[in-house]
Design an enzyme around this catalytic site. Structure first.
Site, short mmCIF file in Angstrom:
data_model
loop_
_atom_site.label_atom_id
_atom_site.label_comp_id
_atom_site.label_asym_id
_atom_site.label_seq_id
_atom_site.Cartn_x
_atom_site.Cartn_y
_atom_site.Cartn_z
N GLN A 229 0.82 -1.20 0.00
CA GLN A 229 0.00 0.00 0.00
C GLN A 229 0.86 1.26 0.00
OE1 GLN A 229 -3.30 -0.37 -0.31
NE2 GLN A 229 -3.52 1.84 -0.57
N TRP B 214 -7.54 8.71 -4.26
CA TRP B 214 -7.56 7.57 -5.18
C TRP B 214 -6.84 6.36 -4.62
CZ3 TRP B 214 -10.91 7.84 -8.92
CH2 TRP B 214 -11.28 9.08 -9.44
N VAL B 215 -5.82 6.58 -3.83
CA VAL B 215 -5.05 5.48 -3.24
C VAL B 215 -4.93 5.75 -1.74
CG1 VAL B 215 -2.91 4.17 -3.28
CG2 VAL B 215 -3.73 5.28 -5.36
N ALA B 216 -5.48 4.87 -0.93
CA ALA B 216 -5.49 5.10 0.52
C ALA B 216 -4.07 5.16 1.07
CB ALA B 216 -6.27 4.00 1.23
N SER C 124 -6.35 1.51 4.21
CA SER C 124 -6.93 0.84 3.05
C SER C 124 -7.70 -0.41 3.48
CB SER C 124 -5.84 0.44 2.06
OG SER C 124 -6.37 -0.42 1.05
N HIS D 256 -8.18 -2.81 1.59
CA HIS D 256 -7.47 -3.95 1.02
C HIS D 256 -6.52 -4.56 2.06
CE1 HIS D 256 -8.86 -3.72 -3.13
NE2 HIS D 256 -8.73 -2.40 -3.07
N ASP E 32 -11.34 -5.53 -5.86
CA ASP E 32 -11.68 -4.73 -7.02
C ASP E 32 -12.05 -5.70 -8.14
OD1 ASP E 32 -11.08 -2.49 -5.58
OD2 ASP E 32 -9.13 -2.16 -6.52
N GLU F 27 -15.86 4.74 -6.89
CA GLU F 27 -15.16 3.58 -7.44
C GLU F 27 -16.17 2.48 -7.73
OE1 GLU F 27 -11.91 2.28 -5.04
OE2 GLU F 27 -10.69 4.04 -5.51
N HIS G 101 -15.05 -1.36 -6.54
CA HIS G 101 -14.54 -1.73 -5.22
C HIS G 101 -15.66 -2.29 -4.36
CE1 HIS G 101 -11.68 -1.00 -1.73
NE2 HIS G 101 -12.83 -1.20 -1.11
#
Length: 310
Positions: free
Chosen positions: A187, A215-217, A222, A224, A231, A279, A282
């Protein structure tokens, strides 16, 4: 969330199942354990039989003597009483550790069941992970199920994911997982890559990091990393943009994901609450009850948890 504009998917011979089948050597090992032993091993076993019998006699004698000695001692406090791992008010401990075992007990009987975690079993699937609620530094997933294409997911959420993917394919669709569990290091790498891209476009450091986080934790924030998010894209259209919502796969998932305990985590009109841009790829596991209410009422996870915690 993802930092890339497209998913590069490597094709595997078995694209219809997410679970990675055990290699053949695992099955061979089981067969070998049942094969007949060589004759020399049988002779060796016969010579050891008297020693084994003598050991059993000595062990049995010691066991009987020990029981007789304990029978003459006064019973210890709490001995023999089934004890629940829950507190007196019905709630479990919140520090993640088992309560202390009362004097006289050697293990938890837990009302005749195997020892279990003191945390409520339903809490794991409703964990809130966002910019305001980062994962604890010592967070760990009990067990991961490895998927094809190098992906993985929390094993507790895997059966529902597989059922959902199978159901979509039964409708003639081609859903493809392009992102799943990530380590904290992965990440961090994705976040910094996005920051560098924005810096190259002329953003200042602070603004680049703020824009990248949409857009990106940031590492630790996150879903994820929690192992509960995937996703999913349509195999025929693997770009991570708003047009993904118009694919047949996304239309089906948005209509049916709640039936399998999954939600569209970042809806188009909830960015102010989630801190993440829309998103339409997701999906997050929360369990069927929560998923049904969230999707039917048009909520995001933050709104749902705020309501049930009131």
């Amino acid at each position: 969330m993802s930092s890339n504009r497209s998913c590069v998917v490597k094709e595997f011979p078995l694209p219809e199942r997410e679970y990675r089948v055990a290699p053949a050597r695992c099955w061979d090992a089981e067969l070998r354990t049942h094969s007949a032993p060589p004759r020399r091993d049988k002779k060796r076993r016969r010579s050891l039989l008297p020693l084994l019998l003598m050991g059993l006699v000595l062990f049995g004698g010691g066991f009987l003597l020990g029981r007789a000695a304990r029978a003459q001692e006064p019973p210890a406090q709490g001995s023999g009483t089934p004890v629940s791992i829950l507190g007196s008010d019905g709630g479990g401990r919140t520090d993640g550790r088992m309560p202390e075992i009362p004097a006289g007990q050697t293990e938890w009987t837990a009302l005749g069941r195997e020892p279990e975690s003191s945390a409520a079993p339903e809490d794991w699937n409703l964990i809130l992970v966002n910019w305001e609620n980062p994962l604890p530094e010592d967070f760990s997933i009990p067990r991961l199920t490895q998927l094809v294409n190098g992906h993985a997911i929390d094993s507790r959420a895997y059966p529902a994911l597989q059922d959902m993917m199978d159901a979509a394919r039964a409708e003639g669709l081609q859903p493809t997982i392009c992102s799943s569990f990530r380590t904290r290091d992965k990440q961090e790498e994705l976040f910094q890559n996005k920051v560098q891209t924005l810096l190259a476009e002329g953003y200042g450091r602070t603004e680049a990091e703020e824009q990248a986080a949409m857009w990106v934790a940031r590492p630790g924030t996150s879903e994820h990393q929690a192992g509960l998010a995937v996703d999913i894209v349509d195999k025929s259209y693997q770009l991570l943009d708003q047009e993904q919502e118009d694919t047949a796969v996304q239309r089906w998932l948005m209509a049916h994901c709640a039936e399998y305990g999954y939600i569209l985590r970042y809806p188009t009109d909830k960015s102010a609450l989630t801190g993440v841009n829309y998103e339409p790829w997701h999906y997050r596991y929360v369990g069927m009850e929560a998923a049904t209410e969230i999707m039917e009422r048009g909520l995001c996870l933050e709104e749902y948890l705020a309501e049930i915690c009131e």
